[in-house]
Design an enzyme around this catalytic site. Structure first.
Site, PDB file in Angstrom:
ATOM      1  N   THR A 112       9.450 -30.439  16.068  1.00 42.62           N
ATOM      2  CA  THR A 112       8.179 -30.756  15.426  1.00 42.62           C
ATOM      3  C   THR A 112       8.092 -32.270  15.448  1.00 42.62           C
ATOM      4  O   THR A 112       8.977 -32.937  14.915  1.00 42.62           O
ATOM      5  CB  THR A 112       8.138 -30.216  13.984  1.00 42.62           C
ATOM      6  N   GLU A 158      -5.502 -21.436  21.616  1.00 41.58           N
ATOM      7  CA  GLU A 158      -6.915 -21.197  21.324  1.00 41.58           C
ATOM      8  C   GLU A 158      -7.812 -21.791  22.409  1.00 41.58           C
ATOM      9  O   GLU A 158      -8.796 -21.186  22.807  1.00 41.58           O
ATOM     10  CB  GLU A 158      -7.275 -21.815  19.977  1.00 41.58           C
ATOM     11  N   GLN A 186       7.451 -16.288  20.012  1.00 36.03           N
ATOM     12  CA  GLN A 186       6.849 -15.937  18.721  1.00 36.03           C
ATOM     13  C   GLN A 186       6.327 -14.508  18.685  1.00 36.03           C
ATOM     14  O   GLN A 186       6.551 -13.774  17.717  1.00 36.03           O
ATOM     15  CB  GLN A 186       5.710 -16.923  18.422  1.00 36.03           C
ATOM     16  N   ASP A 230       3.380 -29.310  15.799  1.00 33.94           N
ATOM     17  CA  ASP A 230       4.323 -28.215  15.595  1.00 33.94           C
ATOM     18  C   ASP A 230       4.440 -27.412  16.900  1.00 33.94           C
ATOM     19  O   ASP A 230       3.790 -26.384  17.073  1.00 33.94           O
ATOM     20  CB  ASP A 230       3.833 -27.326  14.447  1.00 33.94           C
ATOM     21  N   LYS A 272       9.550 -21.783  16.683  1.00 33.32           N
ATOM     22  CA  LYS A 272       9.060 -23.012  16.046  1.00 33.32           C
ATOM     23  C   LYS A 272      10.198 -23.974  15.734  1.00 33.32           C
ATOM     24  O   LYS A 272      10.008 -24.927  14.988  1.00 33.32           O
ATOM     25  CB  LYS A 272       8.365 -22.646  14.728  1.00 33.32           C
ATOM     26  N   ASP A 329       5.664 -25.094   6.876  1.00 32.86           N
ATOM     27  CA  ASP A 329       4.482 -25.129   7.715  1.00 32.86           C
ATOM     28  C   ASP A 329       3.476 -24.108   7.193  1.00 32.86           C
ATOM     29  O   ASP A 329       3.822 -22.944   6.981  1.00 32.86           O
ATOM     30  CB  ASP A 329       4.873 -24.805   9.162  1.00 32.86           C
ATOM     31  N   HIS A 343      -8.526 -21.542  12.979  1.00 42.76           N
ATOM     32  CA  HIS A 343      -7.274 -21.266  13.683  1.00 42.76           C
ATOM     33  C   HIS A 343      -6.759 -19.869  13.334  1.00 42.76           C
ATOM     34  O   HIS A 343      -6.357 -19.100  14.212  1.00 42.76           O
ATOM     35  CB  HIS A 343      -6.225 -22.314  13.322  1.00 42.76           C
ATOM     36  N   GLU A 383       0.602 -27.648  18.310  1.00 44.24           N
ATOM     37  CA  GLU A 383      -0.289 -27.392  17.184  1.00 44.24           C
ATOM     38  C   GLU A 383      -0.629 -28.726  16.543  1.00 44.24           C
ATOM     39  O   GLU A 383       0.263 -29.455  16.104  1.00 44.24           O
ATOM     40  CB  GLU A 383       0.359 -26.451  16.158  1.00 44.24           C
ATOM     41  N   GLU A 390      -1.607 -30.846  13.666  1.00 47.29           N
ATOM     42  CA  GLU A 390      -1.559 -30.705  12.211  1.00 47.29           C
ATOM     43  C   GLU A 390      -1.449 -32.073  11.545  1.00 47.29           C
ATOM     44  O   GLU A 390      -1.162 -33.077  12.210  1.00 47.29           O
ATOM     45  CB  GLU A 390      -0.337 -29.864  11.781  1.00 47.29           C
ATOM     46  N   ARG A 442       4.789 -19.494  22.250  1.00 48.75           N
ATOM     47  CA  ARG A 442       3.983 -18.328  21.867  1.00 48.75           C
ATOM     48  C   ARG A 442       4.595 -17.009  22.314  1.00 48.75           C
ATOM     49  O   ARG A 442       4.413 -15.984  21.642  1.00 48.75           O
ATOM     50  CB  ARG A 442       2.585 -18.448  22.475  1.00 48.75           C
TER      51      ARG A 442
END
Lengths: 415, 415
Positions: A253, A359, A236, A229, A249, A124, A131, A197, A199, A233
């Protein structure tokens, strides 16, 4: 801009289908109790490519009998072009194969879609400029937002291939170690800041056994999928230093079920943005290697209606997948057929084009209001998340289908 | 402490062999032009287990005909015990199978060893207290040496399975992005601080599809190998923030050719050290799950003699492989047969027990003087590195064989 190639499969000529004849994406499906098998999306149907090969209508050396596209990828670029060419001819309006092929068409609505390929290893990246700046600001403050290496290296980390699932697979909210800045000790429990996420994943279709140049890397990419993904948070934030994201993570996915080939995206090539600092020669792009692909994220609460929470575009990436693959191989790291490279979260410059809830809600401080009035900082149980994307042609679109996942409540913690 | 079990294979009774009957490690070998095949080390020989199964002398459901041990691992713990029991009986002094088996013994000196299993995914941990403190001190200063999460989480990152190679495979010095603290821009070239990491790798032998407890994790581990996680410290220093090591660790990871089973190591179980801070319940060990395994690193310059540069022990680890595996699964991450978990560098408390040259030479500032008078901060081209390890019994040793690699000069950089 290229035009729609009309097909005798009428639904493939509709301007709003993701799967016109220009696309021909590869997937794995089952229908009527069959084993998972290789198929090709065309309009609202799937062409049973596995059975066509078995019946002698396609020649792929048996690669389509394996329940996934890895063996076909391994046959190499001439084989990729040959199959696409054969399928295009057979499915074009006026083809004399129409009667022969009709029996190989299955309605997508009657099929179950499976993983289109076996993910060998998953990497990844973190190649979206907006971002990286947004997340960096939240994790480390605006002064240290963009790491010093970011404009020089397409930064990435190795993810977990075993956790990659196909669209539609439910995602269980993870438990993990959580520690607020003022807590004396961590505790173990459900993530309270579970996120998505947005992607695009690039699929390596040819192996390499040493450093490869960007142009070769571009040629080695077989195709692309949408990729969500999922990211915890809070797990993380506590675990990621100094070795990077790990269990935050590793829950899941999600990828879209159709591999849109590099060949289908060829008319939509675009350049990465102007460099803010010059790149080292091994990362220089000899031509446009990014794609113009419109993307969006929909969020549907349990029993509610969908709100599109983000609209962005793949062309926002600072590094292309080809640059990422070239960097990935720079140490001599062997790359294999079926390796999956996540682009990194694709956020645009505006607030409504951000590719993660982290975000969009600015770490939960500015929650989103959904269509039905509910508010969201992060993902709630039974929310359904859907990524969609398509390259927009003149009267047609080359789309990915949707990439969805419903979040289920966390497992009970024992002890 | 258990005693030597005597075998009719005389060389297996020598006190200095790594492969007494108490060991019976599993590998893959070829000899006399044969394909790679499953074998078992006994003294100075290899028992051709694949041919024994083909001839009906062992029953493993065909798992030994696959050129690797993954299929056998997948058969589960009862099958593991059954094979070990059968081999022990057949090879014990006084067995009536002596004449029948003699034709299945191949001299190790006449065999080539291959990867003993296919690495599904590779995870590298950072679970040595002394190593984490030493490296942290060099990278971030003594005040921030041990990350705040370190005493709570067996920290790890996903490594690159495609780069795992068997002992004896040459390792080409990597190129990569290098940037000194005073350089304005990075450059691309050969790593000048290429290093080793002395580790033990645990092999997952049973799949799991959700969180598992430490006791279950312990039971799921099939066996162990020596593991050298080659590391380019200068590439690492520039790339590793914020997502962790990537190309600095992707060139090669060398493993020993013999899988020493958990069953063989059973008499050597020992506890992890006392906790400096209490662990969360999901990481608590219900019993001793670490092993007492003496380890050493030898360095031989081109045309020179070997210097043993480090002597340490696996019991120095703060977290066991079972704890690491339990943590790895805590998010729901699926684990699969053939997953390889590196322990992290095994450094002891004294200077001569450090498991990397980075620590042994304190970042190159205190170079080592080798037997022949040469000095070493990091690995030089054509140096041969060898890891060795054994659990020490009463009159016998359960050893791993050696885990070696010669470093070859970097590839020329184009452009």
């Amino acid at each position: 801009m290229t035009k729609l190639i009309r097909s005798w499969v009428e639904s493939a000529n509709a301007p709003d289908t993701d799967f016109p004849l220009n696309n021909l994406p590869y997937g794995v499906f089952s229908a009527g109790g069959s084993d998972p098998r290789c198929g090709v999306a065309i309009g609202d149907r799937i062409l049973d490519a596995a059975r066509m090969e078995a019946d002698g209508l396609l020649e792929c050396g048996g690669a389509l009998q394996t329940g996934g596209w890895n063996a076909f990828m391994a046959r190499g670029k001439p084989a990729w072009a040959k199959l696409r060419d054969a399928l295009t001819k057979m499915l074009t309006e006026g083809s004399d194969r129409q009667d022969a092929l009709r029996g190989y068409l299955v309605y997508q609505a009657e099929a179950t879609l499976h993983m289109p390929f076996s993910v060998t290893e998953y990497t990844d990246f973190y190649a979206g400029r907006h971002h990286a700046f947004n997340v960096g600001t939240m994790f480390r403050g605006p002064d240290n937002a963009l790491p010093p290496n970011w404009l020089h290296i397409p930064i990435g980390y190795n993810g977990r291939a075993s956790s990659v699932v196909v669209s539609g697979t439910p995602v269980i909210r993870p438990n993990g170690q959580l520690k607020g800045p003022d807590d004396a000790m961590p505790r173990f429990g459900p993530s309270q800041r579970f996120d998505i996420e947005l992607e695009i994943g690039a699929i390596v279709g040819q192996p390499s056994d040493g450093p490869i140049a960007v142009a070769e890397a571009f040629d080695n990419i077989f195709g692309y999928v949408l990729l969500n993904d999922w990211s915890a948070r809070d797990i993380q934030a506590w675990e990621y230093q100094p070795l990077g994201p790990f269990q935050s993570k590793a829950t899941a996915t999600t990828i879209s079920p159709w591999i849109v080939t590099a060949a289908a995206l060829e008319p939509f090539r675009t350049s990465t943005p102007e460099r803010e600092k010059p790149l080292l020669p091994y990362l220089a792009e000899p031509g446009p290697m990014l794609y113009d692909i419109a993307l969006e994220v929909g969020l549907t609460p349990e029993g509610g209606v969908e709100t599109v929470v983000s609209r962005t575009n793949y062309r926002e990436m600072y590094y292309s997948a080809a640059q990422q693959l070239a960097h990935h191989s720079s140490s001599g790291c062997p790359m294999r057929v079926g390796d999956l490279l996540g682009s990194g979260t694709i956020s645009g410059p505006t607030k409504d084009s951000r590719g993660s809830l982290l975000e969009l809600s600015w770490g939960g401080k500015e929650p989103l209001t959904l269509e039905g009035g509910e508010i969201r900082g992060f993902v709630e149980d039974h929310d359904m998340l859907a990524l969609r994307g398509a390259a927009m042609g003149d009267g047609y679109r080359v789309g990915f289908g949707s990439c969805t996942g419903e979040v289920l409540p966390a497992r009970a913690v024992k002890g």
